[in-house]
Design an enzyme around this catalytic site. Sequence first.
Site, PDB file in Angstrom:
ATOM      1  N   VAL A  60       0.805  -1.219   0.000  1.00 55.04           N
ATOM      2  CA  VAL A  60       0.000   0.000   0.000  1.00 55.04           C
ATOM      3  C   VAL A  60       0.840   1.272   0.000  1.00 55.04           C
ATOM      4  CG1 VAL A  60      -0.232   0.313   2.513  1.00 55.04           C
ATOM      5  CG2 VAL A  60      -2.135   0.945   0.998  1.00 55.04           C
ATOM      6  N   TYR A  61       2.127   1.189   0.297  1.00 52.73           N
ATOM      7  CA  TYR A  61       2.955   2.395   0.329  1.00 52.73           C
ATOM      8  C   TYR A  61       3.071   2.985  -1.075  1.00 52.73           C
ATOM      9  CZ  TYR A  61       4.536   0.883   4.999  1.00 52.73           C
ATOM     10  OH  TYR A  61       4.601   0.495   6.313  1.00 52.73           O
ATOM     11  N   SER A  62       2.507   4.171  -1.234  1.00 54.21           N
ATOM     12  CA  SER A  62       2.446   4.824  -2.550  1.00 54.21           C
ATOM     13  C   SER A  62       1.836   3.897  -3.597  1.00 54.21           C
ATOM     14  CB  SER A  62       3.828   5.315  -3.006  1.00 54.21           C
ATOM     15  OG  SER A  62       4.252   6.406  -2.228  1.00 54.21           O
TER      16      SER A  62
END
Length: 327
Positions: A60-62
Amino acid sequence: MEYTRLGNTGLEVSRLCLGCMGFGDPERWIHPWVLPEDQSRPVIKHALERGINFFDTANVYSLGVSEEILGRALQDFARRDEVVIATKVHGRMRDEPNGGGLSRKAILSEIDHSLRRLGVEYVDLYQIHRWDAATPIEETMEALHDVVKAGKARYIGASAMWAWQFQRALYVAERHGWTRFVTMQNHLNLIYREEEREMLPLCRAERIGVIPYSPLAAGRLTRDRAAEGTLRSATDQIAKGKYDATADTDLQIVERVAEIAAGHGVSRAQIALAWLLQKQPVTAPIVGATTTAHLDDALGALAVRLTPDEVVALEAPYVAHPIVGHQ
């Protein structure tokens, strides 16, 4: 660099883990302070040069860009067998049905997407980012077991949940002969110590490796209240929801950190990290450094040894805090 075993496994990891949430695309995520690829790569390369072999990211990071940046950097600067790559699953990657969570469908899809973005055939540690109340834990644990048996992950871990939930997951895996969690990535620092009540004793009893996130309380342990803020401190609404900048007891802790840092002739960050490093069963705090200078500062904590009296002084002002991170 110091290395240690990851929980009750034979896997050797550096005593500090580089957290990669700060590498990504500010145009595609909620945090405008994340670094684009050209600014991220020097930090990753420097970490490798200083002996860090443990890297943590999440799908989900970026929205996947962090995994892409980390994967390309590790391919260019390291050999696959020399690094330990951890990523996570749970966060919503798209708005459509099955775009997040811990269903069998989501896990088996997202591991393949993460491997593609990272450019690897397997990850060393595959973690559930949060608890999914909508999915039976039996479904989640069996899917994770199948990911390991398919050779797509070497170990599995968990993050940010109630101790009873973690115990239940461990029990379900043991009952069915499935792969057990070997790590817990939880919220733990001098300002937020609620994990000491139940989660840390459980991890000690089960020989789980603890890899805390936010070890510096999003920078609050490193600066005075009157100090000039940063882009992250001004815009990170998640961190603002975790910490009360006006809490007297928290400010007392920050002052103790400053006093002890001055006595050792080191930075406040090194004292805060040294406190974590001496706490059992902490394996490797996750440091979200976004500059080489911050990374070097964090690495200096490995040489700091706190006395028992200093540990008592750092911990004495603490009072109970509302649960944040998985409430």
